[in-house]
Scaffold this motif. Sequence first.
Motif, PDB file in Angstrom:
ATOM      1  N   ARG A 588      44.687  39.249  28.393  1.00  0.00           N
ATOM      2  CA  ARG A 588      44.680  37.976  29.120  1.00  0.00           C
ATOM      3  C   ARG A 588      44.306  38.134  30.590  1.00  0.00           C
ATOM      4  O   ARG A 588      43.526  37.360  31.127  1.00  0.00           O
ATOM      5  CB  ARG A 588      46.048  37.316  29.018  1.00  0.00           C
ATOM      6  CG  ARG A 588      46.118  36.114  29.948  1.00  0.00           C
ATOM      7  CD  ARG A 588      47.381  35.337  29.840  1.00  0.00           C
ATOM      8  NE  ARG A 588      47.376  34.290  30.861  1.00  0.00           N
ATOM      9  CZ  ARG A 588      48.230  33.308  30.903  1.00  0.00           C
ATOM     10  NH1 ARG A 588      49.169  33.222  30.004  1.00  0.00           N
ATOM     11  NH2 ARG A 588      48.154  32.403  31.860  1.00  0.00           N
ATOM     12  N   ARG A 589      44.860  39.107  31.244  1.00  0.00           N
ATOM     13  CA  ARG A 589      44.656  39.213  32.689  1.00  0.00           C
ATOM     14  C   ARG A 589      43.184  39.350  33.052  1.00  0.00           C
ATOM     15  O   ARG A 589      42.729  38.810  34.047  1.00  0.00           O
ATOM     16  CB  ARG A 589      45.453  40.400  33.255  1.00  0.00           C
ATOM     17  CG  ARG A 589      46.950  40.145  33.354  1.00  0.00           C
ATOM     18  CD  ARG A 589      47.619  41.215  34.202  1.00  0.00           C
ATOM     19  NE  ARG A 589      47.535  42.535  33.576  1.00  0.00           N
ATOM     20  CZ  ARG A 589      48.473  43.022  32.777  1.00  0.00           C
ATOM     21  NH1 ARG A 589      49.527  42.306  32.469  1.00  0.00           N
ATOM     22  NH2 ARG A 589      48.354  44.238  32.267  1.00  0.00           N
ATOM     23  N   ALA A 590      42.431  40.089  32.224  1.00  0.00           N
ATOM     24  CA  ALA A 590      41.019  40.338  32.544  1.00  0.00           C
ATOM     25  C   ALA A 590      40.098  39.233  32.053  1.00  0.00           C
ATOM     26  O   ALA A 590      39.041  39.006  32.643  1.00  0.00           O
ATOM     27  CB  ALA A 590      40.582  41.672  31.935  1.00  0.00           C
ATOM     28  N   VAL A 591      40.505  38.523  30.991  1.00  0.00           N
ATOM     29  CA  VAL A 591      39.576  37.595  30.350  1.00  0.00           C
ATOM     30  C   VAL A 591      40.015  36.139  30.496  1.00  0.00           C
ATOM     31  O   VAL A 591      39.265  35.292  30.982  1.00  0.00           O
ATOM     32  CB  VAL A 591      39.409  37.953  28.854  1.00  0.00           C
ATOM     33  CG1 VAL A 591      38.426  37.002  28.191  1.00  0.00           C
ATOM     34  CG2 VAL A 591      38.943  39.394  28.694  1.00  0.00           C
ATOM     35  N   TRP A 592      41.232  35.810  30.074  1.00  0.00           N
ATOM     36  CA  TRP A 592      41.675  34.417  30.079  1.00  0.00           C
ATOM     37  C   TRP A 592      41.644  33.824  31.477  1.00  0.00           C
ATOM     38  O   TRP A 592      41.213  32.700  31.689  1.00  0.00           O
ATOM     39  CB  TRP A 592      43.074  34.331  29.499  1.00  0.00           C
ATOM     40  CG  TRP A 592      43.730  32.986  29.645  1.00  0.00           C
ATOM     41  CD1 TRP A 592      44.705  32.636  30.532  1.00  0.00           C
ATOM     42  CD2 TRP A 592      43.438  31.810  28.895  1.00  0.00           C
ATOM     43  NE1 TRP A 592      45.053  31.329  30.382  1.00  0.00           N
ATOM     44  CE2 TRP A 592      44.283  30.785  29.377  1.00  0.00           C
ATOM     45  CE3 TRP A 592      42.551  31.518  27.873  1.00  0.00           C
ATOM     46  CZ2 TRP A 592      44.260  29.497  28.869  1.00  0.00           C
ATOM     47  CZ3 TRP A 592      42.533  30.234  27.363  1.00  0.00           C
ATOM     48  CH2 TRP A 592      43.378  29.231  27.857  1.00  0.00           C
TER      49      TRP A 592
END
Length: 774
Positions: A588-592
């Motif tokens: 999540r941290r890198a994409v969402w």
Amino acid sequence: MGRAEERRARQRGGRRAASDRRSSGTAGAGGKGRIRALFTWKKILGTFLGVCVLLMGGFIVLYMMIDIPEVGNDDAESQGNVYKYSDGSIMARKGYNREIVELAQVPKAVQHTFVAAENKSFYKDSGVDLRGTTRGLLNTLSGKGTQGGSTITQQYVKNYYLTQDQTVSRKLKELVISLKLDRSKSKDYILAGYINTSFYGRNAYGIQAAAQAYYRVDAKDLTVEQGAYLAALLQAPVQYDWALAGDTSKRLVQQRWNYVLDNMVDMDWLDAGDRRDMKFPVPKKPRPAPGMGGQTGYLVEAANTALGRQLVETGAAEDRKQADAMVDRGGWTITLNIDKKKQKALEGAVREKLTSRLDPKARGVDADIQAGAVSVDPKTGAVVAMYGGVDYLKHYVNNATRSDYQPASTFKPVILAAAVDKDAETQEGVPITDTTRYDGTSKRPVVDKGREVGFAPENEDDQNYGEITVQQAMNLSVNSVFAQMGVDVGMPEVVKVAGRLGMDTEGMDPVPAQTLGSMGASPLEMAGVYATLDNHGRRVTPAMVKSAEQNGRGVDFPEPVGEQVISREAADTVTSVLTGVVDDGTARRAVWDNPLRDGQQVAGKTGTSDNNKSAWFTGFTPGLVTSVGLFGEDDKEPHPQAPMYGAGGEDRVNGGGFPAQIWAAYTFGVMDEVTEFDLETKQGAAVRPTTKPSPTTSPSASPSPEETPEETPTEEETPKETPSKEETPEETPEPPRTTPELPTTSPSTEPPPDEGESTAPEEPPVPEDERPQP
């Protein structure tokens, strides 16, 4: 009647009886007599001599008709290769690496190594080995392929005047020309031609190029030990290249090296005492040709490997040795599927998100970080971008195609795909879906039909999750859940599905430990697996080469997109579940939260292997699949695998860290439009709304503070430092729409871990390659 008369009467009667017996025998065996009369030893001998005369006459006619060619064949004057991007623009030119040297420039002892290796009778024979040539002719006629036995003269004739074609006419020409050449030229002339035209691997033709390629010296400065290695190398140039050889090949080339030197002792060309003191001269690492710097060398070598493999598949080459020689001889125009724009974007993403943050002078571990990535169009199978390493001239091994590191938890989607495709059930008879609940207790023994199988994997940080759904287990990458699921499905079935999806399963034992991704795999391989999922279960085999032709003749390549290998429902269900990893899990941290996402739907999976030696993110949109791997490789010889703790200033390198960041920067940077998955699944969709959630919309289904464990799970065991504040976003991820509330033993509402650390063996064996190897 007197005695004399009686004796004469008896003699007359005996002759009549014998005559009667002969007449009777002739009448009864007339047929046999006639056969014996036809096949007398005189007639058989006469027939044999007649055949011999005909063969001799035919050979004399051939001898008179066939002359030594005035010039060498096209291969003897080979040109370089031209490599192009998919749009037809020039990527690189690669010339023919050969420099002719006089035999006087090669030490006499080194000359003898080649004779000792290939043809001990060279200085005495007539230029041919009749027994070996006859055996080769018979094998060719019977379709059994080739067999050794040619003299140095014959090999030189084949290399310089003729071709590598395995035909009767070519072998007869080779025989005649060899006989004539031996009569008209000196042995030194023939030996010089042989060592100057032979292929030694590493794109080196001739002893001068080989001496530079393997030992960084001129031919005149070669030692006997080095010469013996080069002579041994001619038997299998690619297989015996020390830099590429596996343990078996290294053992074989050392045996061949010893054979050469022992023959020299037998021929009185080497003192036995000096021989005992000799040690195997390990060659230097390959040094690519100028102009192959940056990513170009990786792309060129990957294209060469793909072309060579296809030449074997189509029968144009007998084996990889011959195929590699055909490619390296030049004259090819090879168009790759590489998209110039995407290639530049991938290189920029690695530079921005990784290499710019590495400082080997400040942190020694930063020198150990190797990155590899492959991007594939799932609709066509084209490899549109590849990142092989920091620079082909500095790091020869292509990180995008190497398969000696564990893919770790990026293998878990394969287990789920097998479960759904097979309509598998749990031990209790419950169908396995995204909402099926498993016991996520760390170190819980895996059971099969009520019996423990002797495998109890530890979750990362020994975290206990209690009862948890498959969706949540994928989001959090819970080892204990997928180990049990693999046994529920049946590990032989899991391995079978892995092979159908595109993994190399040769030697992959169907044991529960494989559920943690303990096998070896490459970014190229994993990109193909996920592309098959993205393409709704139709097999995608990543294709480097778009077209290849030589002298106007093209090579037929198979279609990269093949048949349906798992059901569409199985592939789409896995895709659906993998959207949860991006929106609510370890990526999540890198994409969402990435501002460049712009509502794009994404699916993917992170992975981190045992002791943080590799970290992965393989993710995809409906039109692009990219696998990014980071590998810890000690920068000092012999380059063993190494942990990556502390690299880039991070406590550890997680799949949701650098790999996912590189993936997001590249993918979102090359998007032409925002797209959505077209999924057909009965199990619901974990695809989330594509608007960024605000802190005020945190889920009501989240556990209360008293339900939250004291420790937030992390990706893997690390030193006891507390994660920095920037690693913990303020927002709380909303759970997937199809996921029920977590029980009281569920993880906290803080950002989920990247994933569980594998407890499988640290360094799996490297597959031969020949896996794609470059």
